[in-house]
Design an enzyme around this catalytic site. Structure first.
Site, PDB file in Angstrom:
ATOM      1  CE1 TYR A   1      71.605  51.330  44.200  1.00  0.00           C
ATOM      2  CE2 TYR A   1      72.881  53.254  44.390  1.00  0.00           C
ATOM      3  CZ  TYR A   1      71.638  52.503  44.605  1.00  0.00           C
ATOM      4  OH  TYR A   1      70.591  53.171  45.190  1.00  0.00           O
TER       5      TYR A   1
ATOM      6  CG  ASN B   1      60.788  51.979  47.193  1.00  0.00           C
ATOM      7  OD1 ASN B   1      61.614  52.964  47.619  1.00  0.00           O
ATOM      8  ND2 ASN B   1      61.012  51.011  48.155  1.00  0.00           N
TER       9      ASN B   1
ATOM     10  CB  ILE C   1      67.960  57.835  53.130  1.00  0.00           C
ATOM     11  CG1 ILE C   1      67.480  58.529  52.048  1.00  0.00           C
ATOM     12  CG2 ILE C   1      66.519  57.594  54.010  1.00  0.00           C
ATOM     13  CD1 ILE C   1      67.477  60.055  52.150  1.00  0.00           C
TER      14      ILE C   1
ATOM     15  CB  SER D   1      70.508  56.338  43.955  1.00  0.00           C
ATOM     16  OG  SER D   1      71.710  56.836  44.518  1.00  0.00           O
TER      17      SER D   1
ATOM     18  N   GLY E   1      58.537  47.183  46.734  1.00  0.00           N
ATOM     19  CA  GLY E   1      59.289  46.986  47.976  1.00  0.00           C
ATOM     20  C   GLY E   1      58.812  47.825  48.985  1.00  0.00           C
TER      21      GLY E   1
END
Length: 252
Positions: free
Chosen positions: A162, A98, A195, A148, A20
């Protein structure tokens, strides 16, 4: 008088593979690793123009990069991209997992197909890439997962799947760090906070979230790339199994 220009290329002679890598945090990682002297192969799915531009930018600066179209959810394609990189560059020294996706909605509205998709990209693909890469890594190899802070700090509702995947990545990192330590390969997990990227811009839907960040702002993609560069370097040789928060203090 002769002026001597000193260059610092701590990753010269190394090869990195980044999933990615065409945009956002991934592109920043690719740029930084290439700037530090690594030859970098990276995958993309649909952003071919961005991938091509990134390769051209790196090559114009004297670096070496190649873009490979491969969806991380297609495990055969992912393994083929890794094998292409190993063949082209005679190995992989740095693996950066990533690629990731996110979906937010109430838990009772998730279809099982969505569950499977998040698991495939955010978790299974990480394991598949490590399985395909780690056995050929020499001592000093680096495996870096991009997780994360949601794994341990979740301020928003609707983020259950997630969070599940990123918590699993943190656990997988700890376990594999022990498995690969005798080989001299480190495994670490970098956990970004909020981010500023095109998928989550600092002026976007979650901009109010900056209020809960002690430093008072979104992070920049290059700040994640800086941590990747450090963990990739010899200076980080005694760090393994760690989950490293880069979040402006949001999780404290």
């Amino acid at each position: 008088m002769t002026t001597t220009i000193l260059t610092n290329k701590p990753l010269a002679g190394k090869t990195a593979f980044v999933t990615g890598g065409a945009r956002g945090i991934g592109a920043a990682i690719v740029k930084r690793l290439a700037a530090d002297g690594a030859s970098v192969a990276f995958t993309y799915v649909s952003a071919q123009s961005k991938a091509d531009e990134l390769v051209q930018e790196i090559q114009s600066s004297g670096g070496q990069a190649v873009a490979i179209c491969a969806n991380s959810a297609d495990f055969d394609a992912l393994k083929a991209a890794i094998q292409q990189t190993i063949h082209s560059f005679d190995g992989i020294d740095i693996l950066v997992n990533n690629a990731g996706i996110s979906s937010m909605k109430p838990y009772d509205q998730f279809a099982l197909e969505e569950f499977d998709q998040l698991i495939d990209v955010n978790l299974k693909a990480v394991f598949v890439a490590i399985q395909a890469t780690a056995p050929q890594m020499k001592s000093g190899g680096r495996i870096i997962n991009i997780g994360s802070i949601s794994a341990e700090f979740n301020p928003f509702p609707g983020n259950s799947l997630y969070v599940l995947t990123k918590a699993a990545v943190a656990g997988l990192t700890r376990a594999l760090a022990r498995d690969l330590a005798p080989q001299g390969v480190t495994v670490n997990n970098i956990q970004p906070g909020m981010i500023d990227t095109d998928m989550n811009p600092e002026n976007g839907a979650y901009a109010a979230g900056a209020e809960m960040i002690p430093l008072g702002r979104y992070g920049k993609a290059f700040e994640i790339a800086n941590m990747v560069a450090y963990i990739s370097s010899e200076e980080a040789s005694y760090i393994t199994g760690a989950s490293l928060n880069v979040d402006g203090g949001a999780s404290i």
